[in-house]
Motif scaffolding. Structure first.
Motif, PDB file in Angstrom:
ATOM      1  N   ALA A   1       0.824  -1.207   0.000  1.00 19.19           N
ATOM      2  CA  ALA A   1       0.000   0.000   0.000  1.00 19.19           C
ATOM      3  C   ALA A   1       0.862   1.263   0.000  1.00 19.19           C
ATOM      4  N   THR A   2       1.949   1.245   0.782  1.00 23.95           N
ATOM      5  CA  THR A   2       2.845   2.407   0.831  1.00 23.95           C
ATOM      6  C   THR A   2       3.524   2.632  -0.511  1.00 23.95           C
TER       7      THR A   2
ATOM      8  N   LEU B   1      -6.264   3.596   4.891  1.00 22.61           N
ATOM      9  CA  LEU B   1      -7.007   2.509   5.524  1.00 22.61           C
ATOM     10  C   LEU B   1      -7.517   1.469   4.527  1.00 22.61           C
ATOM     11  N   PRO B   2      -8.256   1.860   3.482  1.00 25.21           N
ATOM     12  CA  PRO B   2      -8.774   0.821   2.583  1.00 25.21           C
ATOM     13  C   PRO B   2      -7.700   0.108   1.777  1.00 25.21           C
ATOM     14  N   LEU B   3      -6.653   0.823   1.337  1.00 21.17           N
ATOM     15  CA  LEU B   3      -5.596   0.163   0.576  1.00 21.17           C
ATOM     16  C   LEU B   3      -4.899  -0.902   1.414  1.00 21.17           C
ATOM     17  N   TYR B   4      -4.668  -0.588   2.693  1.00 18.05           N
ATOM     18  CA  TYR B   4      -4.036  -1.589   3.556  1.00 18.05           C
ATOM     19  C   TYR B   4      -4.977  -2.764   3.821  1.00 18.05           C
ATOM     20  N   LEU B   5      -6.243  -2.476   4.136  1.00 15.50           N
ATOM     21  CA  LEU B   5      -7.200  -3.546   4.439  1.00 15.50           C
ATOM     22  C   LEU B   5      -7.372  -4.488   3.250  1.00 15.50           C
ATOM     23  N   ILE B   6      -7.457  -3.916   2.046  1.00 13.52           N
ATOM     24  CA  ILE B   6      -7.639  -4.745   0.853  1.00 13.52           C
ATOM     25  C   ILE B   6      -6.387  -5.581   0.589  1.00 13.52           C
ATOM     26  N   ALA B   7      -5.205  -4.955   0.721  1.00 10.87           N
ATOM     27  CA  ALA B   7      -3.962  -5.697   0.495  1.00 10.87           C
ATOM     28  C   ALA B   7      -3.811  -6.813   1.527  1.00 10.87           C
ATOM     29  N   TRP B   8      -4.155  -6.532   2.787  1.00  9.60           N
ATOM     30  CA  TRP B   8      -4.048  -7.547   3.834  1.00  9.60           C
ATOM     31  C   TRP B   8      -5.027  -8.700   3.593  1.00  9.60           C
ATOM     32  N   ALA B   9      -6.259  -8.368   3.260  1.00 10.81           N
ATOM     33  CA  ALA B   9      -7.266  -9.405   3.024  1.00 10.81           C
ATOM     34  C   ALA B   9      -6.939 -10.233   1.789  1.00 10.81           C
ATOM     35  N   SER B  10      -6.256  -9.629   0.808  1.00  8.80           N
ATOM     36  CA  SER B  10      -5.968 -10.334  -0.446  1.00  8.80           C
ATOM     37  C   SER B  10      -5.051 -11.531  -0.236  1.00  8.80           C
ATOM     38  N   GLU B  11      -4.369 -11.602   0.906  1.00 12.56           N
ATOM     39  CA  GLU B  11      -3.497 -12.742   1.174  1.00 12.56           C
ATOM     40  C   GLU B  11      -4.288 -14.032   1.357  1.00 12.56           C
ATOM     41  N   THR B  12      -5.554 -13.917   1.761  1.00 15.62           N
ATOM     42  CA  THR B  12      -6.359 -15.116   2.011  1.00 15.62           C
ATOM     43  C   THR B  12      -7.697 -15.133   1.278  1.00 15.62           C
ATOM     44  N   VAL B  13      -8.118 -13.999   0.717  1.00 14.75           N
ATOM     45  CA  VAL B  13      -9.434 -13.900   0.089  1.00 14.75           C
ATOM     46  C   VAL B  13      -9.280 -13.893  -1.423  1.00 14.75           C
ATOM     47  N   ARG B  14     -10.180 -14.585  -2.104  1.00 20.05           N
ATOM     48  CA  ARG B  14     -10.127 -14.662  -3.557  1.00 20.05           C
ATOM     49  C   ARG B  14     -10.524 -13.335  -4.185  1.00 20.05           C
ATOM     50  N   VAL B  15     -10.127 -13.147  -5.455  1.00 16.97           N
ATOM     51  CA  VAL B  15     -10.387 -11.907  -6.170  1.00 16.97           C
ATOM     52  C   VAL B  15     -11.885 -11.607  -6.231  1.00 16.97           C
ATOM     53  N   SER B  16     -12.691 -12.602  -6.563  1.00 14.93           N
ATOM     54  CA  SER B  16     -14.130 -12.378  -6.679  1.00 14.93           C
ATOM     55  C   SER B  16     -14.739 -11.958  -5.353  1.00 14.93           C
TER      56      SER B  16
ATOM     57  N   LEU C   1     -12.860 -10.903   5.703  1.00 16.14           N
ATOM     58  CA  LEU C   1     -14.091 -10.471   5.039  1.00 16.14           C
ATOM     59  C   LEU C   1     -14.636  -9.206   5.689  1.00 16.14           C
ATOM     60  N   LEU C   2     -14.579  -9.151   7.016  1.00 19.46           N
ATOM     61  CA  LEU C   2     -15.006  -7.942   7.719  1.00 19.46           C
ATOM     62  C   LEU C   2     -14.076  -6.770   7.395  1.00 19.46           C
ATOM     63  N   ALA C   3     -12.804  -7.056   7.194  1.00 20.53           N
ATOM     64  CA  ALA C   3     -11.856  -6.004   6.818  1.00 20.53           C
ATOM     65  C   ALA C   3     -12.243  -5.379   5.478  1.00 20.53           C
ATOM     66  N   LEU C   4     -12.710  -6.204   4.545  1.00 19.41           N
ATOM     67  CA  LEU C   4     -13.128  -5.687   3.241  1.00 19.41           C
ATOM     68  C   LEU C   4     -14.386  -4.850   3.362  1.00 19.41           C
ATOM     69  N   LEU C   5     -15.307  -5.239   4.243  1.00 20.87           N
ATOM     70  CA  LEU C   5     -16.475  -4.398   4.499  1.00 20.87           C
ATOM     71  C   LEU C   5     -16.050  -3.079   5.141  1.00 20.87           C
ATOM     72  N   GLY C   6     -15.032  -3.136   6.001  1.00 21.22           N
ATOM     73  CA  GLY C   6     -14.490  -1.913   6.575  1.00 21.22           C
ATOM     74  C   GLY C   6     -13.896  -1.004   5.512  1.00 21.22           C
ATOM     75  N   ALA C   7     -13.232  -1.593   4.521  1.00 12.89           N
ATOM     76  CA  ALA C   7     -12.684  -0.810   3.413  1.00 12.89           C
ATOM     77  C   ALA C   7     -13.811  -0.144   2.624  1.00 12.89           C
ATOM     78  N   ALA C   8     -14.919  -0.868   2.439  1.00 10.74           N
ATOM     79  CA  ALA C   8     -16.061  -0.307   1.718  1.00 10.74           C
ATOM     80  C   ALA C   8     -16.640   0.896   2.457  1.00 10.74           C
TER      81      ALA C   8
ATOM     82  N   LEU D   1     -17.005   7.033   3.345  1.00 10.33           N
ATOM     83  CA  LEU D   1     -16.675   8.225   4.124  1.00 10.33           C
ATOM     84  C   LEU D   1     -15.783   9.164   3.336  1.00 10.33           C
ATOM     85  N   SER D   2     -14.841   8.601   2.606  1.00  9.01           N
ATOM     86  CA  SER D   2     -13.948   9.410   1.787  1.00  9.01           C
ATOM     87  C   SER D   2     -14.716  10.173   0.713  1.00  9.01           C
ATOM     88  N   GLY D   3     -15.683   9.501   0.087  1.00  7.62           N
ATOM     89  CA  GLY D   3     -16.464  10.155  -0.952  1.00  7.62           C
ATOM     90  C   GLY D   3     -17.199  11.374  -0.443  1.00  7.62           C
TER      91      GLY D   3
END
Length: 305
Positions: free
Chosen positions: A47-48, A90-105, A166-173, A178-180
């Motif tokens: 993410a950095t 926050l979302p870039l880190y959460l998505i990158a972290w979750a991607s280690e175990t969660v599938r793309v779809s 999975l909850l981390a990805l919902l947190g990213a959403a 909030l950013s928008g």
């Protein structure tokens, strides 16, 4: 900027849809790129690095276009920090972290809940409710996403994997939503200046985490991972975020966040083309309500729903 729950102005619907399509295509591809890069680069460093590459590209872009430099007033600075935290760090880190175990779809579908958070936040913040057409469009998209989710053979809760990613990805959403809202409150802001400022603000939010826990100087990424990282930084972070800010300024965050409804469908298509994954007729059929939600949310089908 438009109101937080605004939709596209009748004067520029075509441009809004073109920007929405561009954002959707690149962010759909970014999930594939993240899965490639994270094999060699840990999440905080990934993410950095995205932010560092994006900041460098945007600073060059600013220099070449001569649109000015970053404002130094306190009000803009506070807003940039908010956007940097909720829209990038926050979302870039959460998505990158979750991607280690969660599938793309799975990643694409869960982050696609952003429009629902956007509408919810708009309701609580301004005590107003979007039109029934917009709500119906969001619900149609949610039903379509749920159908895609249920159909996906990969979306299963394996006994050995917890629900935290999975909850981390919902947190990213929720963070993107909030950013928008924060971006929408930047009155008459230049999208390029906004993008550059928030990228720079987000770097110190993640860099200490990378240095302290991941020791990036010991990482030796493959050429494939480096190529994925460069694409993530330049296109999926620098260019696309500027386009996204322009879209929010044109249409408001609720409509702009609906790109998350297109991203899962596009991810399926991109996976079929570039990863040789099978695209079934039923998957193609389930994409239809997702696309329809964009049109309904725009209010073109009916304003009396």
């Amino acid at each position: 900027m438009k109101s937080a729950s605004g939709i596209v102005s009748d004067r520029s619907p075509l441009l809004a849809y073109l920007l929405l399509a561009a954002v959707s295509i690149w962010w759909a591809g970014s999930y594939l790129l993240i899965k490639i890069a994270v094999l060699d680069v840990p999440p905080a460093t990934l993410a950095t690095a995205r932010l560092l590459i994006a900041s460098a590209a945007l600073l060059v872009w600013l220099r070449l276009t001569k649109v000015g430099f970053l404002p130094l007033d306190l009000s803009s600075g506070v807003r940039y920090v908010q956007i940097a935290l909720f829209g990038h760090a926050l979302p870039l880190y959460l998505i990158a972290w979750a991607s280690e175990t969660v599938r793309v779809s799975e990643m694409a579908i869960l982050v696609a809940t952003t429009p629902l958070f956007a509408v919810l936040f708009a309701h609580f913040a301004q005590r107003e409710w979007p039109s029934r057409g917009t709500v119906f469009g969001l619900l149609v998209g949610f039903v379509g996403l749920s159908a895609l989710l249920g159909h996906s053979a990969g979306f299963t809760f394996h006994a050995g994997r917890g629900t935290v990613p999975l909850l981390a990805l919902l947190g990213a959403a929720a963070s993107y939503a909030l950013s928008g809202r924060a971006v929408a409150r930047l009155q008459d802001a230049n999208a390029l200046v906004t993008g550059t400022a928030v990228m720079i603000c987000a770097i110190p939010m993640l860099l200490p985490l990378s240095l302290a826990f991941e020791r990036p100087w010991t990482i030796a990424p493959s050429a494939q991972a480096l190529a994925a990282l460069l694409l993530l930084g330049v296109m999926s972070t620098a260019v696309v975020y500027v386009v996204y800010y322009r879209l929010i300024g044109l249409s408001g965050p609720t409509f702009a966040s609906m790109h998350h409804y297109l991203v899962p469908a596009l991810s399926i298509i991109l996976s079929a083309v570039f990863a040789n994954e099978r695209l079934t007729l039923s998957q193609v059929t389930l994409i239809a309500p997702v696309v329809a939600s964009i049109v309904i949310g725009r209010g073109l089908i009916s304003r009396k729903l």
